[in-house]
Design a protein around this motif. Structure first.
Motif, PDB file in Angstrom:
ATOM      1  N   GLY A 300       0.796  -1.284   0.047  1.00 48.70           N
ATOM      2  CA  GLY A 300      -0.108   0.078  -0.101  1.00 48.70           C
ATOM      3  C   GLY A 300       0.915   1.236  -0.158  1.00 48.70           C
ATOM      4  O   GLY A 300       2.084   1.180  -0.223  1.00 48.70           O
ATOM      5  N   GLY A 301       0.166   2.221   0.249  1.00 47.02           N
ATOM      6  CA  GLY A 301       0.720   3.747   0.331  1.00 47.02           C
ATOM      7  C   GLY A 301      -0.163   4.455   1.321  1.00 47.02           C
ATOM      8  O   GLY A 301      -1.559   4.740   0.996  1.00 47.02           O
ATOM      9  N   TRP A 302       0.507   5.137   2.273  1.00 41.42           N
ATOM     10  CA  TRP A 302      -0.251   5.772   3.421  1.00 41.42           C
ATOM     11  C   TRP A 302       0.139   7.041   3.764  1.00 41.42           C
ATOM     12  O   TRP A 302      -0.032   7.626   4.780  1.00 41.42           O
ATOM     13  N   ASP A 303       0.500   7.875   2.683  1.00 42.62           N
ATOM     14  CA  ASP A 303       0.826   9.273   3.126  1.00 42.62           C
ATOM     15  C   ASP A 303      -0.314  10.106   2.600  1.00 42.62           C
ATOM     16  O   ASP A 303      -0.411  10.689   1.685  1.00 42.62           O
ATOM     17  N   HIS A 304      -1.245  10.097   3.697  1.00 42.47           N
ATOM     18  CA  HIS A 304      -2.650  10.613   3.481  1.00 42.47           C
ATOM     19  C   HIS A 304      -2.549  11.858   4.093  1.00 42.47           C
ATOM     20  O   HIS A 304      -3.366  12.255   5.110  1.00 42.47           O
ATOM     21  N   HIS A 305      -1.960  12.897   3.246  1.00 47.05           N
ATOM     22  CA  HIS A 305      -2.335  14.466   3.713  1.00 47.05           C
ATOM     23  C   HIS A 305      -3.547  14.988   3.494  1.00 47.05           C
ATOM     24  O   HIS A 305      -4.013  15.881   3.853  1.00 47.05           O
ATOM     25  N   ASP A 306      -4.281  14.386   2.469  1.00 45.13           N
ATOM     26  CA  ASP A 306      -5.523  14.631   2.041  1.00 45.13           C
ATOM     27  C   ASP A 306      -6.516  13.475   1.869  1.00 45.13           C
ATOM     28  O   ASP A 306      -6.055  12.267   1.672  1.00 45.13           O
ATOM     29  N   ASN A 307      -7.704  13.727   2.014  1.00 40.62           N
ATOM     30  CA  ASN A 307      -9.019  12.776   2.008  1.00 40.62           C
ATOM     31  C   ASN A 307      -8.334  11.311   2.849  1.00 40.62           C
ATOM     32  O   ASN A 307      -8.403  10.176   1.949  1.00 40.62           O
ATOM     33  N   LEU A 308      -8.153  11.288   3.893  1.00 43.60           N
ATOM     34  CA  LEU A 308      -7.568  10.331   4.577  1.00 43.60           C
ATOM     35  C   LEU A 308      -8.752   9.221   4.453  1.00 43.60           C
ATOM     36  O   LEU A 308      -8.615   8.019   4.451  1.00 43.60           O
ATOM     37  N   LYS A 309      -9.784   9.667   4.473  1.00 40.68           N
ATOM     38  CA  LYS A 309     -10.990   8.612   4.507  1.00 40.68           C
ATOM     39  C   LYS A 309     -11.148   7.634   3.461  1.00 40.68           C
ATOM     40  O   LYS A 309     -11.007   6.532   3.461  1.00 40.68           O
ATOM     41  N   ALA A 310     -10.897   8.255   2.278  1.00 38.37           N
ATOM     42  CA  ALA A 310     -10.826   7.624   0.946  1.00 38.37           C
ATOM     43  C   ALA A 310      -9.708   6.606   0.804  1.00 38.37           C
ATOM     44  O   ALA A 310      -9.491   5.482   0.490  1.00 38.37           O
ATOM     45  N   GLY A 311      -8.633   7.242   1.205  1.00 42.44           N
ATOM     46  CA  GLY A 311      -7.078   6.454   1.270  1.00 42.44           C
ATOM     47  C   GLY A 311      -7.213   5.012   2.284  1.00 42.44           C
ATOM     48  O   GLY A 311      -6.856   4.153   2.015  1.00 42.44           O
ATOM     49  N   ILE A 312      -7.797   5.532   3.419  1.00 41.00           N
ATOM     50  CA  ILE A 312      -7.931   4.104   4.351  1.00 41.00           C
ATOM     51  C   ILE A 312      -8.741   3.151   3.875  1.00 41.00           C
ATOM     52  O   ILE A 312      -8.811   1.919   4.038  1.00 41.00           O
ATOM     53  N   GLU A 313      -9.799   3.631   3.150  1.00 44.04           N
ATOM     54  CA  GLU A 313     -11.033   2.668   2.945  1.00 44.04           C
ATOM     55  C   GLU A 313     -10.219   1.740   1.844  1.00 44.04           C
ATOM     56  O   GLU A 313     -10.781   0.511   1.566  1.00 44.04           O
ATOM     57  N   LYS A 314      -9.771   2.472   0.801  1.00 42.00           N
ATOM     58  CA  LYS A 314      -8.975   1.505  -0.308  1.00 42.00           C
ATOM     59  C   LYS A 314      -8.004   0.749   0.193  1.00 42.00           C
ATOM     60  O   LYS A 314      -7.785  -0.554  -0.020  1.00 42.00           O
ATOM     61  N   GLU A 315      -6.945   1.110   1.219  1.00 43.13           N
ATOM     62  CA  GLU A 315      -5.630   0.657   1.486  1.00 43.13           C
ATOM     63  C   GLU A 315      -5.957  -0.458   2.374  1.00 43.13           C
ATOM     64  O   GLU A 315      -5.168  -1.314   2.572  1.00 43.13           O
ATOM     65  N   ARG A 359      -4.026  13.810   7.391  1.00 43.99           N
ATOM     66  CA  ARG A 359      -3.196  13.941   8.726  1.00 43.99           C
ATOM     67  C   ARG A 359      -1.859  14.095   8.183  1.00 43.99           C
ATOM     68  O   ARG A 359      -1.704  13.276   6.877  1.00 43.99           O
ATOM     69  N   ASP A 360      -0.975  14.782   8.724  1.00 42.85           N
ATOM     70  CA  ASP A 360       0.399  15.072   8.196  1.00 42.85           C
ATOM     71  C   ASP A 360       1.274  14.241   9.004  1.00 42.85           C
ATOM     72  O   ASP A 360       1.047  13.240   9.844  1.00 42.85           O
ATOM     73  N   HIS A 361       2.580  14.421   8.809  1.00 40.61           N
ATOM     74  CA  HIS A 361       3.780  13.357   9.336  1.00 40.61           C
ATOM     75  C   HIS A 361       3.762  13.647  10.836  1.00 40.61           C
ATOM     76  O   HIS A 361       3.774  14.819  11.476  1.00 40.61           O
ATOM     77  N   TRP A 362       4.079  12.482  11.563  1.00 42.22           N
ATOM     78  CA  TRP A 362       4.005  12.682  13.092  1.00 42.22           C
ATOM     79  C   TRP A 362       4.771  11.520  13.534  1.00 42.22           C
ATOM     80  O   TRP A 362       4.391  10.378  13.864  1.00 42.22           O
ATOM     81  N   PRO A 363       6.068  11.715  14.007  1.00 42.40           N
ATOM     82  CA  PRO A 363       7.068  10.662  14.420  1.00 42.40           C
ATOM     83  C   PRO A 363       6.979  10.504  15.991  1.00 42.40           C
ATOM     84  O   PRO A 363       7.505   9.589  16.360  1.00 42.40           O
ATOM     85  N   ARG A 364       6.422  11.339  16.769  1.00 46.01           N
ATOM     86  CA  ARG A 364       6.505  11.423  18.108  1.00 46.01           C
ATOM     87  C   ARG A 364       5.711  10.190  18.592  1.00 46.01           C
ATOM     88  O   ARG A 364       6.189   9.642  19.631  1.00 46.01           O
ATOM     89  N   VAL A 365       4.599   9.506  18.121  1.00 45.01           N
ATOM     90  CA  VAL A 365       4.195   8.186  18.647  1.00 45.01           C
ATOM     91  C   VAL A 365       3.530   7.684  17.433  1.00 45.01           C
ATOM     92  O   VAL A 365       2.809   8.564  16.559  1.00 45.01           O
ATOM     93  N   PHE A 366       3.769   6.433  17.314  1.00 38.99           N
ATOM     94  CA  PHE A 366       2.996   5.615  16.422  1.00 38.99           C
ATOM     95  C   PHE A 366       3.018   4.181  16.918  1.00 38.99           C
ATOM     96  O   PHE A 366       3.423   3.837  17.827  1.00 38.99           O
ATOM     97  N   SER A 367       2.422   3.283  16.133  1.00 33.20           N
ATOM     98  CA  SER A 367       2.105   1.979  16.278  1.00 33.20           C
ATOM     99  C   SER A 367       3.072   0.878  15.295  1.00 33.20           C
ATOM    100  O   SER A 367       2.975   1.065  14.166  1.00 33.20           O
ATOM    101  N   VAL A 368       3.326  -0.056  15.925  1.00 36.79           N
ATOM    102  CA  VAL A 368       4.127  -1.247  15.299  1.00 36.79           C
ATOM    103  C   VAL A 368       3.511  -2.595  15.892  1.00 36.79           C
ATOM    104  O   VAL A 368       2.947  -2.815  16.964  1.00 36.79           O
ATOM    105  N   MET A 369       3.344  -3.317  14.967  1.00 35.69           N
ATOM    106  CA  MET A 369       2.829  -4.714  15.363  1.00 35.69           C
ATOM    107  C   MET A 369       3.851  -5.888  15.156  1.00 35.69           C
ATOM    108  O   MET A 369       4.730  -5.871  14.267  1.00 35.69           O
ATOM    109  N   MET A 370       3.908  -6.911  16.163  1.00 36.73           N
ATOM    110  CA  MET A 370       4.662  -7.978  16.048  1.00 36.73           C
ATOM    111  C   MET A 370       3.960  -9.291  16.421  1.00 36.73           C
ATOM    112  O   MET A 370       3.147  -9.249  17.277  1.00 36.73           O
TER     113      MET A 370
END
Length: 442
Positions: A300-315, A359-370
């Motif tokens: 996928g591609g997740w750089d959703h600066h615009d229209n996050l809703k459509a991006g998430i629904e697709k990806e 939503r724009d870039h945010w490195p201060r906190v995010f999630s990882v799965m293992m």
């Protein structure tokens, strides 16, 4: 050069150069000499520990997936922070995921989510460097990727490259850095999601039969014997060893079969999803099963600066389906305990939705799965604050994550390697093993 044998004109001339074109690795992200040197085995300062994980699948979601829409929703935050979607319950009491993670929610008791990853790099390139190497970028050192470190320390098995990228090398930070290019990734050259998928140049070139291939090998041995007799050269003996490993990979049915996605049943392909994410993850499982040590893939591609809703629904739905199936498939085959699955992205997204619905870039906190590979099942490590903007509990650094990955496969992260400037550099500096996410031994 004079003709060496009658018959097909293609067989009449042979040279050392010709043997470099037997069709193995051209265009696959590394050179044949590089792979052959790697195949002879890396020099080790001390023996490897026995790792819990025998292989690692690294699934990278490029662009920066929004943690609020995936593993760390904020259903009670104001609307401008909560985002366009709701949250759904998971198999774990009191734990919710974003509403488009329905399949993973049903098997949340099979893996660990880290909700407190953090670093300080808000640019794509620098964040990606962090996640692929375990280091912050430096102008003084070109750090090797985690896959290249594993290739260097562990070497190949079953005539397969130790480090494979699906479908191609995703970025410059997935390479070997200051290590030799011999430890770089083997890239497929085509996407397994394509209907006519095959690994470019893995098989013999068109028109070169097994008989012709064997005849060329015999010729090479004759030529090498002649040179050895005349020159008594250690270098030629070494080159012979390189060629032997090339022949093993080309002629090994086991090695070729690891890439044969057509051998998987249609029902399983459907379960993963006939999508980019689905077929890449299915091939990753097959490669690990065959003996590859580290598989890196993107989805996928997740750089959703615009229209996050459509991006998430697709990806997100195809990744959710494929990832849940990968975990179930590994478990069914008895491979989950020995295969570490790690899902990362270069950073998260801003707590507040912007004016264009992104939503724009945010490195201060995010999630990882293992999942698998000795990691706890049904566990959430750390937490972000109420708006998803900062780590609130048990912050995890990039070096912590990399150190834990190395630990699980049996590599000591503070081992020192020598850079080209003869400077000792630790495999990973400053990280700690995340003992709390590891399954307790019985």
């Amino acid at each position: 050069m004079k003709p060496c044998c009658p018959g097909n004109p293609l067989d009449r001339y042979a040279s050392r150069r010709e043997f470099l074109y037997v069709g193995l690795l051209g265009g696959l992200g590394m050179t044949l000499p590089g792979f052959l040197q790697q195949a002879l085995g890396a020099q080790k300062d001390y023996p490897l520990r026995e790792g819990v994980a025998k292989g690692i699948i690294h699934i990278f979601l490029p662009g920066g997936i929004a943690h609020q829409e995936s593993f760390d929703p904020k259903p009670f935050a104001p609307a401008e922070y909560r985002g366009p979607f709701g949250a759904i319950d998971t198999k774990l009491k009191g734990v919710q995921f974003g509403q488009h993670m329905k399949d993973l929610a049903q098997i949340a008791d099979k893996f660990t989510v880290i909700r407190s990853m953090s670093h300080g790099e808000a640019a794509h390139e620098r964040g990606t460097h962090n996640m692929f190497t375990g280091y912050r970028p430096s102008p003084a050192v070109e750090y090797p990727s985690i896959g290249s470190i594993i290739s260097h320390e562990m070497g190949p098995q079953n005539n397969l490259p130790p480090y494979v990228c699906v479908p191609s090398v995703p970025n410059e930070f997935a390479n070997s850095g200051f290590l030799s290019s011999a430890y770089g990734p083997f890239a497929l050259g085509s996407d397994p999601a394509q209907g006519n998928f095959q690994v470019r140049d893995l098989s013999l070139p068109k028109g070169v039969t097994d008989e012709r291939f064997a005849r060329r090998r015999s010729l090479l041995e004759t030529v090498d014997h002649h040179f050895r007799t005349l020159e008594k050269s250690d270098a030629l003996d070494s080159m012979d060893a390189f060629y032997q490993h090339a022949y093993k990979l080309i002629s090994s049915q086991q090695a070729r079969e690891a890439f044969n996605l057509a051998a998987e049943p249609d029902a399983l392909k459907d379960e993963y999803g006939r999508t980019q994410a689905g077929q890449r993850m299915l091939l990753a499982r097959r490669l690990i099963e065959g003996g590859v040590r580290f598989v890196s893939l993107t989805a996928g591609g997740w750089d959703h600066h615009d229209n996050l809703k459509a991006g998430i629904e697709k990806e997100l739905p195809p990744v959710d389906k494929a990832l849940a199936t990968l975990i179930r498939d590994l478990e069914r085959r008895g491979m989950l305990d020995s295969t570490l699955v790690v899902v990362t992205s270069e950073f998260g997204r801003t707590p507040k939705v912007n004016p264009t619905g992104g939503r724009d870039h945010w490195p201060r906190v995010f999630s990882v799965m293992m999942a698998g590979g000795g990691v706890n099942q049904g566990y959430v490590h750390g937490a972000s604050d109420a708006l998803g903007g900062e780590p609130e509990q048990d912050m995890v650094t990039v070096s912590d994550l990399a150190t834990t990955m190395y630990n699980q496969i049996g590599i000591t992260a503070d081992k020192e390697l020598m850079s080209p400037g003869n400077r000792p550099i630790e495999i990973c500096d400053g990280g700690k093993v995340l003992d709390s996410i590891l399954a307790k031994k019985a």
